[in-house]
Design a protein around this motif. Structure first.
Motif, mmCIF file in Angstrom:
data_model
loop_
_atom_site.group_PDB
_atom_site.id
_atom_site.type_symbol
_atom_site.label_atom_id
_atom_site.label_comp_id
_atom_site.label_asym_id
_atom_site.label_seq_id
_atom_site.Cartn_x
_atom_site.Cartn_y
_atom_site.Cartn_z
ATOM 1 N N GLY A 36 8.689 -14.489 -11.496
ATOM 2 C CA GLY A 36 8.973 -13.419 -12.436
ATOM 3 C C GLY A 36 8.160 -12.160 -12.218
ATOM 4 O O GLY A 36 8.151 -11.274 -13.079
ATOM 5 N N THR A 37 7.474 -12.072 -11.068
ATOM 6 C CA THR A 37 6.701 -10.866 -10.752
ATOM 7 C C THR A 37 7.236 -10.235 -9.473
ATOM 8 O O THR A 37 7.974 -10.852 -8.701
ATOM 9 C CB THR A 37 5.205 -11.180 -10.573
ATOM 10 O OG1 THR A 37 5.022 -12.037 -9.425
ATOM 11 C CG2 THR A 37 4.647 -11.868 -11.804
ATOM 12 N N VAL A 38 6.836 -8.982 -9.256
ATOM 13 C CA VAL A 38 7.294 -8.214 -8.095
ATOM 14 C C VAL A 38 6.072 -7.681 -7.352
ATOM 15 O O VAL A 38 5.132 -7.179 -7.979
ATOM 16 C CB VAL A 38 8.192 -7.024 -8.512
ATOM 17 C CG1 VAL A 38 8.672 -6.246 -7.291
ATOM 18 C CG2 VAL A 38 9.387 -7.520 -9.329
ATOM 19 N N VAL A 39 6.106 -7.786 -6.032
ATOM 20 C CA VAL A 39 5.093 -7.147 -5.196
ATOM 21 C C VAL A 39 5.775 -6.070 -4.367
ATOM 22 O O VAL A 39 6.757 -6.338 -3.664
ATOM 23 C CB VAL A 39 4.388 -8.157 -4.268
ATOM 24 C CG1 VAL A 39 3.405 -7.426 -3.346
ATOM 25 C CG2 VAL A 39 3.650 -9.207 -5.090
ATOM 26 N N LEU A 40 5.298 -4.834 -4.484
ATOM 27 C CA LEU A 40 5.788 -3.711 -3.687
ATOM 28 C C LEU A 40 4.912 -3.621 -2.449
ATOM 29 O O LEU A 40 3.722 -3.325 -2.555
ATOM 30 C CB LEU A 40 5.725 -2.416 -4.485
ATOM 31 C CG LEU A 40 6.338 -2.449 -5.897
ATOM 32 C CD1 LEU A 40 6.109 -1.122 -6.606
ATOM 33 C CD2 LEU A 40 7.823 -2.757 -5.822
ATOM 34 N N ALA A 41 5.483 -3.883 -1.283
ATOM 35 C CA ALA A 41 4.676 -4.027 -0.080
ATOM 36 C C ALA A 41 5.184 -3.128 1.041
ATOM 37 O O ALA A 41 6.375 -2.844 1.140
ATOM 38 C CB ALA A 41 4.684 -5.487 0.396
ATOM 39 N N GLY A 42 4.245 -2.709 1.893
ATOM 40 C CA GLY A 42 4.591 -1.907 3.058
ATOM 41 C C GLY A 42 4.753 -2.790 4.285
ATOM 42 O O GLY A 42 3.881 -3.612 4.592
ATOM 43 N N ALA A 43 5.850 -2.610 4.998
ATOM 44 C CA ALA A 43 6.097 -3.374 6.226
ATOM 45 C C ALA A 43 5.454 -2.718 7.433
ATOM 46 O O ALA A 43 5.502 -3.261 8.530
ATOM 47 C CB ALA A 43 7.604 -3.516 6.462
ATOM 48 N N ASP A 78 4.333 2.619 3.988
ATOM 49 C CA ASP A 78 3.499 2.251 2.853
ATOM 50 C C ASP A 78 4.222 2.620 1.561
ATOM 51 O O ASP A 78 4.840 3.688 1.473
ATOM 52 C CB ASP A 78 2.161 2.998 2.932
ATOM 53 C CG ASP A 78 1.237 2.648 1.778
ATOM 54 O OD1 ASP A 78 0.434 1.724 1.945
ATOM 55 O OD2 ASP A 78 1.339 3.290 0.724
ATOM 56 N N PRO A 79 4.176 1.768 0.527
ATOM 57 C CA PRO A 79 4.927 2.064 -0.703
ATOM 58 C C PRO A 79 4.457 3.305 -1.443
ATOM 59 O O PRO A 79 5.210 3.876 -2.233
ATOM 60 C CB PRO A 79 4.712 0.801 -1.555
ATOM 61 C CG PRO A 79 3.505 0.144 -0.998
ATOM 62 C CD PRO A 79 3.498 0.468 0.463
ATOM 63 N N GLY A 80 3.221 3.755 -1.168
ATOM 64 C CA GLY A 80 2.691 4.909 -1.880
ATOM 65 C C GLY A 80 2.804 6.223 -1.129
ATOM 66 O O GLY A 80 2.364 7.260 -1.628
#
Length: 274
Positions: free
Chosen positions: A18-25, A105-107
């Motif tokens: 039920g959680t989300v991780v925003l990650a950079g490939a 990167d997500p940011g």
């Protein structure tokens, strides 16, 4: 190998249902993927990924994970951001461990802040894992230092998709400081970028570089001056992601590339000079 598998299994941090991780490939192929992201690729129940994520990275994901492609590529067909936000929330609402995988990167021009705000304001926990952004990845792959003693003491990251109008006033201070300018998603705006920089006082002989498919086997690299930037962008070829770098550090990269060519070490990279 057993030790490496155990190490990766312990990385990535908490990943609850039920959680989300925003990650950079990362930038390019699997070589720039971090071990933290690799660990969560193996553990995720759902993988929502961008068009810029390399197939070599996707191949490492949990075979049982639900995979959802969500576009987000400049100049191509893309999923609307609202659609992506809703998809992430829906998957998390089903109790899945959701990995949102972005190129780079997500940011950094990845809309990670928008997605995080959407989820958190709805009571869905999420966090970020960093990735190697294109400025770092392409700079390294092309051997162009983002900073260099005596030439550049700062770096400015710029989205090239909104160049226009009186953009020149934004670059005056950076040019005066000798900052390296890195334009993301800007190849289609190369003529406007060059014009804006010259209006801001840049010399037409200022060194530039274009890196297409940086960090991948088919990488293409072209060095030119600012006056030749638009022509070089048209002649570069290919349709992969392209980064534009502007600043005297590009001359260092061109020199290093020439030295490697003299050693016969550039077989995997196509290099042109404007």
């Amino acid at each position: 190998m057993a030790d490496l598998t155990s190490l990766i299994g312990a990385l990535g941090g908490e990943f609850l249902p039920g959680t989300v991780v925003l990650a950079g490939a990362g930038c390019g192929d699997v070589g720039s993927l971090t071990l933290d992201v690799l660990a969560l690729l193996r553990r995720c129940d759902a993988l929502v990924y961008d068009a810029l994520v390399d197939e070599s990275v996707l191949a490492l994901a949990n075979p049982g994970a639900r995979r959802i492609a969500m576009g987000k590529r400049a100049g191509g067909q893309s999923a609307h951001q609202d659609e992506i936000n809703l998809c992430l929330a829906t998957l998390a609402g089903e109790g899945l461990r959701v990995l949102r995988l972005k190129g780079g990167d997500p940011g950094v021009f990845g809309r990670g802040g928008e997605e995080a705000a959407f989820l958190l304001t709805r009571g869905i926990d999420c966090r970020w894992l960093p990735g190697v952004s294109a400025a770092l990845g392409c700079g390294a792959a092309a051997m162009i230092p983002l900073t260099h003693r005596g030439l550049s003491r700062s770096v400015t990251l710029i989205t090239g998709r909104q160049i226009g109008g009186d953009a020149s006033r934004h670059w005056q201070q950076s040019l005066a400081l000798g900052s390296t300018l890195v334009f993301y998603m800007g190849v289609a705006q190369a003529a406007a970028i060059a014009a804006s920089l010259k209006l801001a006082g840049a010399d037409g002989a200022l060194h530039c570089a274009l890196v297409r498919d940086g960090g991948r086997p088919g990488q293409r690299l072209e060095f030119c001056c600012l006056d030749e930037l638009a022509t070089s962008a048209r002649n570069l070829g290919g349709d992969g992601p392209c980064l534009i770098m502007v600043g005297e550090v590009c001359a260092i990269g061109e020199e290093l590339t020439a030295l490697r060519a003299g050693l016969g070490r550039l077989s995997a990279t196509e290099v042109a000079h404007g």
